[in-house]
Design a protein around this motif. Structure first.
Motif, PDB file in Angstrom:
ATOM      1  N   PHE A   1      25.051  42.137  35.380  1.00 29.58           N
ATOM      2  CA  PHE A   1      25.088  41.155  36.626  1.00 29.58           C
ATOM      3  C   PHE A   1      26.256  40.207  36.397  1.00 29.58           C
ATOM      4  CE2 PHE A   1      20.324  40.725  37.012  1.00 29.58           C
ATOM      5  CZ  PHE A   1      20.199  41.813  38.093  1.00 29.58           C
ATOM      6  N   PHE A   2      26.712  39.685  34.977  1.00 31.39           N
ATOM      7  CA  PHE A   2      27.688  38.853  34.731  1.00 31.39           C
ATOM      8  C   PHE A   2      28.895  39.398  34.539  1.00 31.39           C
ATOM      9  CE2 PHE A   2      23.510  36.691  34.149  1.00 31.39           C
ATOM     10  CZ  PHE A   2      23.348  35.828  34.936  1.00 31.39           C
ATOM     11  N   ALA A   3      29.155  40.479  33.679  1.00 29.92           N
ATOM     12  CA  ALA A   3      30.162  40.953  33.318  1.00 29.92           C
ATOM     13  C   ALA A   3      31.142  41.399  34.122  1.00 29.92           C
ATOM     14  CB  ALA A   3      30.044  42.006  32.045  1.00 29.92           C
ATOM     15  N   PRO A   4      30.833  42.073  35.508  1.00 26.71           N
ATOM     16  CA  PRO A   4      31.675  42.632  36.321  1.00 26.71           C
ATOM     17  C   PRO A   4      32.481  41.461  37.077  1.00 26.71           C
ATOM     18  CG  PRO A   4      29.718  43.565  36.493  1.00 26.71           C
ATOM     19  CD  PRO A   4      29.388  42.684  35.643  1.00 26.71           C
ATOM     20  N   SER A   5      31.740  40.318  37.528  1.00 25.76           N
ATOM     21  CA  SER A   5      32.477  39.381  38.042  1.00 25.76           C
ATOM     22  C   SER A   5      33.359  38.605  36.920  1.00 25.76           C
ATOM     23  CB  SER A   5      31.461  38.293  38.660  1.00 25.76           C
ATOM     24  OG  SER A   5      30.709  37.544  37.690  1.00 25.76           O
ATOM     25  N   LEU A   6      32.966  38.771  35.832  1.00 22.39           N
ATOM     26  CA  LEU A   6      33.792  37.842  34.898  1.00 22.39           C
ATOM     27  C   LEU A   6      35.142  38.879  34.440  1.00 22.39           C
ATOM     28  CD1 LEU A   6      34.006  35.619  32.984  1.00 22.39           C
ATOM     29  CD2 LEU A   6      32.929  36.875  31.126  1.00 22.39           C
ATOM     30  N   TYR A   7      35.158  39.881  34.817  1.00 29.91           N
ATOM     31  CA  TYR A   7      36.276  40.889  34.269  1.00 29.91           C
ATOM     32  C   TYR A   7      37.055  41.800  35.612  1.00 29.91           C
ATOM     33  CZ  TYR A   7      35.001  40.601  29.282  1.00 29.91           C
ATOM     34  OH  TYR A   7      34.963  40.295  27.970  1.00 29.91           O
ATOM     35  N   ILE A   8      36.595  41.322  36.674  1.00 33.33           N
ATOM     36  CA  ILE A   8      37.101  42.053  37.768  1.00 33.33           C
ATOM     37  C   ILE A   8      38.667  41.525  37.729  1.00 33.33           C
ATOM     38  CG2 ILE A   8      36.306  40.376  39.640  1.00 33.33           C
ATOM     39  CD1 ILE A   8      37.265  44.006  40.068  1.00 33.33           C
ATOM     40  N   ILE A   9      38.815  40.207  37.807  1.00 27.18           N
ATOM     41  CA  ILE A   9      40.365  39.651  37.930  1.00 27.18           C
ATOM     42  C   ILE A   9      41.208  40.168  36.807  1.00 27.18           C
ATOM     43  CG2 ILE A   9      41.617  37.556  37.986  1.00 27.18           C
ATOM     44  CD1 ILE A   9      39.334  36.032  39.366  1.00 27.18           C
ATOM     45  N   PRO A  10      40.721  40.184  35.528  1.00 27.48           N
ATOM     46  CA  PRO A  10      41.658  40.729  34.677  1.00 27.48           C
ATOM     47  C   PRO A  10      41.933  42.137  34.692  1.00 27.48           C
ATOM     48  CG  PRO A  10      40.184  39.146  33.355  1.00 27.48           C
ATOM     49  CD  PRO A  10      39.591  39.321  35.020  1.00 27.48           C
ATOM     50  N   LEU A  11      40.865  43.094  35.210  1.00 29.10           N
ATOM     51  CA  LEU A  11      41.205  44.205  35.670  1.00 29.10           C
ATOM     52  C   LEU A  11      42.052  44.492  36.390  1.00 29.10           C
ATOM     53  CD1 LEU A  11      40.386  47.390  35.203  1.00 29.10           C
ATOM     54  CD2 LEU A  11      38.478  46.919  36.972  1.00 29.10           C
ATOM     55  N   ALA A  12      42.059  43.568  37.449  1.00 28.29           N
ATOM     56  CA  ALA A  12      43.230  43.781  38.657  1.00 28.29           C
ATOM     57  C   ALA A  12      44.567  43.417  38.088  1.00 28.29           C
ATOM     58  CB  ALA A  12      42.624  43.137  39.885  1.00 28.29           C
ATOM     59  N   ILE A  13      44.650  42.403  37.444  1.00 26.74           N
ATOM     60  CA  ILE A  13      45.809  41.885  36.882  1.00 26.74           C
ATOM     61  C   ILE A  13      46.431  43.031  35.746  1.00 26.74           C
ATOM     62  CG2 ILE A  13      47.123  40.243  35.288  1.00 26.74           C
ATOM     63  CD1 ILE A  13      45.242  38.321  36.424  1.00 26.74           C
ATOM     64  N   SER A  14      45.411  43.627  35.260  1.00 30.09           N
ATOM     65  CA  SER A  14      46.204  44.678  34.037  1.00 30.09           C
ATOM     66  C   SER A  14      46.498  45.767  34.948  1.00 30.09           C
ATOM     67  CB  SER A  14      44.875  45.044  33.395  1.00 30.09           C
ATOM     68  OG  SER A  14      43.757  45.904  33.960  1.00 30.09           O
ATOM     69  N   LEU A  15      46.120  46.179  36.365  1.00 27.91           N
ATOM     70  CA  LEU A  15      46.615  47.194  37.093  1.00 27.91           C
ATOM     71  C   LEU A  15      47.919  46.762  37.685  1.00 27.91           C
ATOM     72  CD1 LEU A  15      43.325  48.702  38.367  1.00 27.91           C
ATOM     73  CD2 LEU A  15      44.620  49.717  36.569  1.00 27.91           C
ATOM     74  N   GLY A  16      48.353  45.669  37.737  1.00 35.94           N
ATOM     75  CA  GLY A  16      49.660  45.343  38.150  1.00 35.94           C
ATOM     76  C   GLY A  16      49.381  44.465  39.686  1.00 35.94           C
ATOM     77  N   ILE A  17      48.079  44.126  39.755  1.00 39.05           N
ATOM     78  CA  ILE A  17      48.076  43.395  40.985  1.00 39.05           C
ATOM     79  C   ILE A  17      48.166  41.985  41.004  1.00 39.05           C
ATOM     80  CG2 ILE A  17      46.097  42.652  42.811  1.00 39.05           C
ATOM     81  CD1 ILE A  17      44.728  45.632  42.100  1.00 39.05           C
ATOM     82  N   GLU A  18      48.773  41.184  41.804  1.00 36.92           N
ATOM     83  CA  GLU A  18      48.984  40.009  41.906  1.00 36.92           C
ATOM     84  C   GLU A  18      47.638  39.015  41.561  1.00 36.92           C
ATOM     85  OE1 GLU A  18      51.333  38.732  45.167  1.00 36.92           O
ATOM     86  OE2 GLU A  18      53.104  40.099  44.579  1.00 36.92           O
ATOM     87  N   GLN A  19      47.789  37.872  40.887  1.00 39.46           N
ATOM     88  CA  GLN A  19      46.612  37.098  40.949  1.00 39.46           C
ATOM     89  C   GLN A  19      45.936  36.521  42.061  1.00 39.46           C
ATOM     90  OE1 GLN A  19      47.331  33.768  37.978  1.00 39.46           O
ATOM     91  NE2 GLN A  19      45.336  33.054  38.044  1.00 39.46           N
TER      92      GLN A  19
END
Length: 521
Positions: A306-324
């Motif tokens: 329930f909670f981990a995906p919403s917590l880590y989706i932004i760091p995951l995207a940034i690690s893939l080179g996506i802007e904040q």
């Protein structure tokens, strides 16, 4: 009850049946905004993740403990919330919860060390989240019956709209004033929970009784009490030469019943003591139900996703080179998809007849598939697709897993309040372990997509536990009539339930028929 407290809406709403509306719509709106300022803030906390890592110079797993402790306290103190709601009422508990939530967030904005946030957000705000959310969803279930699934699903979209609005708004706000002032602003905004709690008027379902029948019942009860009291007094005084006074001529008739203030107080005290025995603060008998145990295990493992995906989706995207900014858009996309998931689940669950627990099982299986899909995403649009899929499925499960306790396949509406407290309490273990476990996988592999493996594993185990709920319940129902010692005929049960008062009144009636007057000894 005074006129002043009545004007403050502190008087309970009394209905002859579940209203499926009325003041329940006000409670539904209150629940919507409670969701906004509780789970909506928890799911939006990922926007502060990188700022906290830079400010405190800590790892992913240690930062994730903030939300882990918060979710743990939220779920671990659920029985306490249920007991306090039963003892003091839902309104007072939610108001206190709103004050705790705001106090914790405001205090966290002045934190100098990471453990300060563990205490302020984790413990203080976590306790406030529990006091705010659980009593609200419980009283909302009491106001609705046929529309319960639909209304609860729509009202629970508050956290989705909050995530959609707060993620970009807080991101823009902290770019201008910093994360500390942004957190202070969020804490002050959460004071709105106090207003929502003030609107939670309690509800009482009482069978309709005509005035004549009520008056007749009252006179009959009073006559019975006085008859018993005089009978006991006269029997105790036989050896003293005092005349017995059980003759009906000495008992007040239906037309002439004069109690006085003292008798009224004794009658009210006796009735309150009797009702107090029937309503325990927290019913732990549900732990004997193996069907409920399986459902609690389902909630335990499902919480991992329930909670981990919403917590880590932004760091995951940034690690893939996506802007904040585009990464924050993923969280908003997930929230909008969750809105449609909740409303869709409400529409499906509102249909009759339908076996809702099987629909829940299908949704949990699809949620597991959605979590595994994140591990294969490598670019922005792939993450968008995964976010939409996950948001829709987590919306269906998140909006229905607690209201489903009110269904007969789980525990039923009568035990809903106690069951919700125990159920959320059992979830506390995974609420504490979920985000740190995902953070540990990230710290070891340096790959953020690994955080979703623990989530998917948990929901897959949850699906197995959910599949066992109804077979266990059916097994219990099958074995209940088998107890020969407990089986009784209706006549035997009726005779067993006859109170002593009834027998004493019969003696009085027989005495009246034969006109026997007992003289002193």
């Amino acid at each position: 009850m005074t006129q002043k407290t009545s004007q403050l809406c502190s008087r309970a709403n009394v209905y002859t049946q579940v209203p499926d509306g009325g003041w329940g719509w006000v409670v539904a709106v209150s629940f919507f905004f409670v969701e906004v300022f509780t789970y909506g803030i928890i799911k939006s906390f990922g926007v502060f993740f990188n700022d906290l890592m830079d400010s405190f110079n800590e790892s992913n797993s240690r930062i994730s403990w903030i939300i882990s402790i918060c979710v743990f306290v939220l779920t671990f103190t659920a029985p306490l919330s249920a007991v306090l709601s039963t003892r003091f009422g839902h309104r007072l508990v939610v108001v206190a919860g709103g004050l705790l939530v705001s106090t914790g967030m405001v205090t966290a904005s002045f934190s100098g060390e990471l453990y300060h946030m563990y205490i302020s957000i984790g413990v203080i705000s976590g306790l406030g989240f529990c006091f705010s959310f659980l009593p609200t969803v419980t009283i909302l279930s009491q106001y609705f019956d046929k529309r319960r699934s639909m209304v609860t699903a729509i009202a629970s979209t508050g956290e989705c709209f909050a995530t959609f609005a707060f993620a970009p708004a807080i991101t823009a706000l902290k770019d201008n004033i910093g994360w500390r002032y942004s957190l202070l602003f969020v804490g002050l905004l959460q004071l709105n929970i106090v207003i929502c709690g003030a609107l939670l008027r309690p509800i009482i379902i009482r069978a309709p009784v005509s005035p004549q029948a009520a008056a007749h019942e009252h006179r009959k009860e009073v006559q019975c009490m006085l008859e018993n009291e005089k009978t006991r007094t006269s029997i105790d005084s036989i050896d003293s030469g005092v005349e017995l006074t059980t003759s009906p001529k000495n008992v007040p008739s239906h037309a002439n019943t004069d109690l006085g203030p003292k008798a009224d107080m004794q009658l009210a005290k006796a009735s309150s003591e009797q009702s107090g025995k029937k309503a325990p603060l927290l019913d732990f008998s549900i732990l004997k139900d193996t069907g409920f145990i399986c459902y609690a295990l389902f909630g335990l493992f499902a919480t991992l996703g329930f909670f981990a995906p919403s917590l880590y989706i932004i760091p995951l995207a940034i690690s893939l080179g996506i802007e904040q900014d585009r990464a924050a858009f993923l969280l908003s996309t997930m929230a909008i998809a969750e809105v449609f998931g909740r409303i869709g689940a409400g529409c499906v669950f509102n249909r009759e007849p339908i076996r809702k627990i099987y629909i829940e099982l299908v949704c949990v299986i699809l949620l597991t598939v959605a979590l595994f899909a994140f591990t294969f995403a490598a670019e922005f649009w792939g993450l968008v697709s995964c976010s939409v899929f996950f948001g829709f499925m987590v919306g269906t499960v998140g909006s229905t897993h607690i209201p489903l306790l009110a269904e007969d396949d789980v525990v039923g509406i009568e035990k809903m309040s106690s069951a919700a407290g125990v159920y959320v309490f059992i979830q506390s273990v995974s609420g504490l372990a979920g985000p740190p476990l995902a953070g540990l996988l990230v710290d070891q592999s340096k790959i953020y997509s690994r955080a979703f493996y623990s989530c998917a594993t948990g929901t897959s185990v949850a699906a197995g536990c959910l599949a066992l709920v109804r077979p266990c319940r059916r097994g219990l129902w099958r074995h209940r009539p088998a107890g020969g010692a407990q089986a009784q005929s209706p006549r035997g049960k009726a005779l067993q339930d006859i109170p002593e008062d009834f027998l004493e009144m019969d003696l009085g009636k027989n005495e009246h028929k034969v006109h026997v007057e007992v003289e002193s000894v």
